[in-house]
Design a protein around this motif. Structure first.
Motif, PDB file in Angstrom:
ATOM      1  N   ALA A   1      -1.379   7.032  -1.564  1.00  0.00           N
ATOM      2  CA  ALA A   1      -0.311   7.383  -2.500  1.00  0.00           C
ATOM      3  C   ALA A   1       1.014   6.750  -2.084  1.00  0.00           C
ATOM      4  O   ALA A   1       1.769   6.234  -2.926  1.00  0.00           O
ATOM      5  CB  ALA A   1      -0.167   8.900  -2.592  1.00  0.00           C
ATOM      6  N   GLU A   2       1.316   6.778  -0.781  1.00  0.00           N
ATOM      7  CA  GLU A   2       2.564   6.207  -0.292  1.00  0.00           C
ATOM      8  C   GLU A   2       2.617   4.693  -0.534  1.00  0.00           C
ATOM      9  O   GLU A   2       3.647   4.142  -0.923  1.00  0.00           O
ATOM     10  CB  GLU A   2       2.725   6.505   1.194  1.00  0.00           C
ATOM     11  CG  GLU A   2       3.058   7.948   1.505  1.00  0.00           C
ATOM     12  CD  GLU A   2       4.538   8.225   1.394  1.00  0.00           C
ATOM     13  OE1 GLU A   2       5.076   8.159   0.263  1.00  0.00           O
ATOM     14  OE2 GLU A   2       5.157   8.514   2.426  1.00  0.00           O
ATOM     15  N   LEU A   3       1.501   4.013  -0.298  1.00  0.00           N
ATOM     16  CA  LEU A   3       1.466   2.565  -0.519  1.00  0.00           C
ATOM     17  C   LEU A   3       1.599   2.223  -2.002  1.00  0.00           C
ATOM     18  O   LEU A   3       2.335   1.299  -2.371  1.00  0.00           O
ATOM     19  CB  LEU A   3       0.174   1.979   0.047  1.00  0.00           C
ATOM     20  CG  LEU A   3       0.108   1.846   1.574  1.00  0.00           C
ATOM     21  CD1 LEU A   3      -1.280   1.405   2.008  1.00  0.00           C
ATOM     22  CD2 LEU A   3       1.161   0.856   2.065  1.00  0.00           C
ATOM     23  N   LEU A   4       0.885   2.946  -2.858  1.00  0.00           N
ATOM     24  CA  LEU A   4       0.992   2.692  -4.293  1.00  0.00           C
ATOM     25  C   LEU A   4       2.420   2.921  -4.766  1.00  0.00           C
ATOM     26  O   LEU A   4       2.935   2.180  -5.615  1.00  0.00           O
ATOM     27  CB  LEU A   4       0.018   3.591  -5.061  1.00  0.00           C
ATOM     28  CG  LEU A   4      -1.469   3.263  -4.893  1.00  0.00           C
ATOM     29  CD1 LEU A   4      -2.325   4.332  -5.562  1.00  0.00           C
ATOM     30  CD2 LEU A   4      -1.789   1.890  -5.483  1.00  0.00           C
ATOM     31  N   GLY A   5       3.072   3.961  -4.233  1.00  0.00           N
ATOM     32  CA  GLY A   5       4.457   4.204  -4.583  1.00  0.00           C
ATOM     33  C   GLY A   5       5.370   3.107  -4.083  1.00  0.00           C
ATOM     34  O   GLY A   5       6.263   2.637  -4.800  1.00  0.00           O
ATOM     35  N   GLU A   6       5.176   2.675  -2.843  1.00  0.00           N
ATOM     36  CA  GLU A   6       5.988   1.607  -2.256  1.00  0.00           C
ATOM     37  C   GLU A   6       5.812   0.296  -3.012  1.00  0.00           C
ATOM     38  O   GLU A   6       6.750  -0.497  -3.151  1.00  0.00           O
ATOM     39  CB  GLU A   6       5.598   1.424  -0.786  1.00  0.00           C
ATOM     40  CG  GLU A   6       6.436   0.431  -0.026  1.00  0.00           C
ATOM     41  CD  GLU A   6       7.826   0.943   0.311  1.00  0.00           C
ATOM     42  OE1 GLU A   6       8.671   0.122   0.712  1.00  0.00           O
ATOM     43  OE2 GLU A   6       8.070   2.158   0.179  1.00  0.00           O
ATOM     44  N   LEU A   7       4.608   0.063  -3.525  1.00  0.00           N
ATOM     45  CA  LEU A   7       4.298  -1.162  -4.278  1.00  0.00           C
ATOM     46  C   LEU A   7       4.714  -1.074  -5.742  1.00  0.00           C
ATOM     47  O   LEU A   7       4.548  -2.030  -6.497  1.00  0.00           O
ATOM     48  CB  LEU A   7       2.798  -1.447  -4.192  1.00  0.00           C
ATOM     49  CG  LEU A   7       2.269  -1.840  -2.803  1.00  0.00           C
ATOM     50  CD1 LEU A   7       0.761  -1.692  -2.744  1.00  0.00           C
ATOM     51  CD2 LEU A   7       2.701  -3.260  -2.464  1.00  0.00           C
ATOM     52  N   ARG A   8       5.220   0.114  -6.145  1.00  0.00           N
ATOM     53  CA  ARG A   8       5.627   0.356  -7.536  1.00  0.00           C
ATOM     54  C   ARG A   8       4.453   0.191  -8.492  1.00  0.00           C
ATOM     55  O   ARG A   8       4.589  -0.327  -9.600  1.00  0.00           O
ATOM     56  CB  ARG A   8       6.758  -0.593  -7.978  1.00  0.00           C
ATOM     57  CG  ARG A   8       7.900  -0.718  -6.992  1.00  0.00           C
ATOM     58  CD  ARG A   8       8.768   0.508  -6.944  1.00  0.00           C
ATOM     59  NE  ARG A   8       9.957   0.256  -6.162  1.00  0.00           N
ATOM     60  CZ  ARG A   8      10.071   0.490  -4.857  1.00  0.00           C
ATOM     61  NH1 ARG A   8       9.045   1.013  -4.188  1.00  0.00           N
ATOM     62  NH2 ARG A   8      11.179   0.218  -4.209  1.00  0.00           N
ATOM     63  N   VAL A   9       3.279   0.592  -8.039  1.00  0.00           N
ATOM     64  CA  VAL A   9       2.082   0.508  -8.883  1.00  0.00           C
ATOM     65  C   VAL A   9       1.892   1.862  -9.549  1.00  0.00           C
ATOM     66  O   VAL A   9       1.686   2.874  -8.880  1.00  0.00           O
ATOM     67  CB  VAL A   9       0.840   0.156  -8.052  1.00  0.00           C
ATOM     68  CG1 VAL A   9      -0.394   0.112  -8.946  1.00  0.00           C
ATOM     69  CG2 VAL A   9       1.039  -1.190  -7.367  1.00  0.00           C
TER      70      VAL A   9
END
Length: 415
Positions: A287-295
């Protein structure tokens, strides 16, 4: 009001659960003693329901949804009426007692009313009230249940105040990797009223500017986070000053929370469910990576799924993702650094415009032949042709792998 299911059938299961807990018949005094020993609100409600032969509900808004025993004994409308009644009692408003409430007692912490314990009226098929214990016995049990609920609420507050005992502490621990002691971690969650033994879903939410850049959480965002942490059945906390992080049980509550965050103007994304609690840290990282990637769910078809698959590679074998990046994008990045070119930027624009040289040229304000020349250099340097489907797919995956690894680095530096 009508009950969702026959109480007699549900009561048998509740009595069966309690029969194993103690060989002797419980009393109001043992109820309070059990709460001091750490019994949950569910256990308190189940014992009282079995003793009174009627459904019992404990509604303390600060601790989330009302606890009803037996489960499913109240229809949705009845539960909502009970919550509204509890809110009125807490606010000291003049509120009518709902028809479903046979008797109720306020739950106090010092001088403050924080909720209610209610015995629910049972109606027989002919419309007459079902027989139950005497009014005096019922009131004694409800008084004891209110005292036990007060103790439980105080214990939760105390544990939340302990170092490492808050939702923010537990989420921070998951952000660094798997818990050192899973059972201890789950027990700490239970002290906050959150059950994660069946796994969960992670949600990351941020405030994003029109150009896609991240913004700091506003005062309203923090207030909303505090409000949701008091009513949602999960761990929720602001993290790093720029995002909200949550772990929710695998049920409709996670979708409701994601929707609520989006309605507040935040960009929220949820991980895939992890049914094994030992893998909750994977859900948080996803979830954190998807948020950081703006996905987000608004991304073009297949983009979010591809990122999730590659994040799975990162979780399973980091070296494989690094190898994918190194064999595709890094030679182009090195070339750009040495020759002051924009091969990677041109390739990304080309891929985002579905392989159209004309649209890429317009987006980058370049001549179409310049774009074509740069893409030919991409082929020469990487050995992969962006014009051919296989080469274009490999390059696209390599760029996404690079984005994921860079996003992970940024998260690690901010943690």
């Amino acid at each position: 009001m009508q009950r969702a299911r026959t109480f007699g059938d549900s009561l048998k299961s509740a009595q069966g659960r309690e029969a194993d807990a103690s060989a002797s018949r419980p009393t109001p005094l043992t109820l309070v003693a059990g709460a001091v020993a750490g019994d949950s609100l569910d256990s308190v409600a189940a014992i009282v329901a079995a003793s009174l032969s009627c459904p019992v509900a404990i509604a303390i808004p600060a601790l989330g949804e009302p606890v009803v025993e037996p489960p499913g004994a109240l229809a949705a409308g009845a539960a909502e009426a009970l919550v509204a009644y509890a809110a009125g009692v807490i606010a000291a408003d003049e509120v009518a007692v709902p028809d479903l409430v046979a008797d109720a007692v306020a739950v106090h912490i010092a001088e403050q009313i924080v909720g209610i314990v209610a015995a629910v009226t049972i109606v027989e098929p002919d419309g007459s009230p079902a027989p139950t214990v005497t009014a005096g016995e019922r009131r004694a049990w409800l008084d004891a249940a209110a005292a036990a609920a007060s103790v439980t609420a105080l214990i939760r507050e105390a544990h939340a105040a302990e170092p490492g005992g808050s939702a923010a502490d537990l989420l921070a621990e998951l952000s660094t990797g798997p818990p050192v002691d899973l059972q201890t971690f789950l027990a700490r969650g239970r002290r906050l009223g959150v059950e994660l033994s069946a796994g969960g879903i992670a949600i990351s939410a941020r405030r994003v500017a029109g150009d896609g850049s991240a913004l700091a959480l506003t005062r309203a965002d923090r207030a909303l986070t505090g409000e949701l942490s008091g009513i949602a059945d999960g761990l929720i906390a602001a993290r790093g000053g720029d995002r909200v992080l949550a772990i929710m049980p695998v049920d409709d509550a996670s979708r409701a929370l994601t929707k609520r965050l989006r309605e507040a103007g935040l960009s929220a994304v949820a991980s895939a469910a992890r049914r094994d609690p030992a893998r909750l840290h994977e859900a948080v990282l996803e979830a954190e990576l998807l948020g950081e990637l703006r996905v987000s769910e608004l991304a073009p078809a297949g983009v979010q799924e591809t990122y999730r698959l590659l994040i799975g590679v990162l979780l399973r074998e980091r070296s494989e993702l690094e190898q994918l990046r190194d064999q595709t994008v890094w030679p182009l990045s090195d070339y750009d650094t040495v020759h002051d070119t924009e091969l990677v930027a041109t390739l990304q624009a080309f891929l985002s415009h579905d392989g159209s040289t004309t649209e890429t040229a317009e987006a980058m304000q370049l001549h179409r032949h310049t774009v074509g020349y740069r893409l030919s250099r991409v082929h020469e340097v990487s050995g992969l042709s962006p014009y051919e489907s296989d080469g274009r797919e490999r390059l696209s995956l390599g760029i996404k792998a690079s984005h994921i690894l860079e996003a992970e680095r940024r998260l690690r530096e901010r943690s």
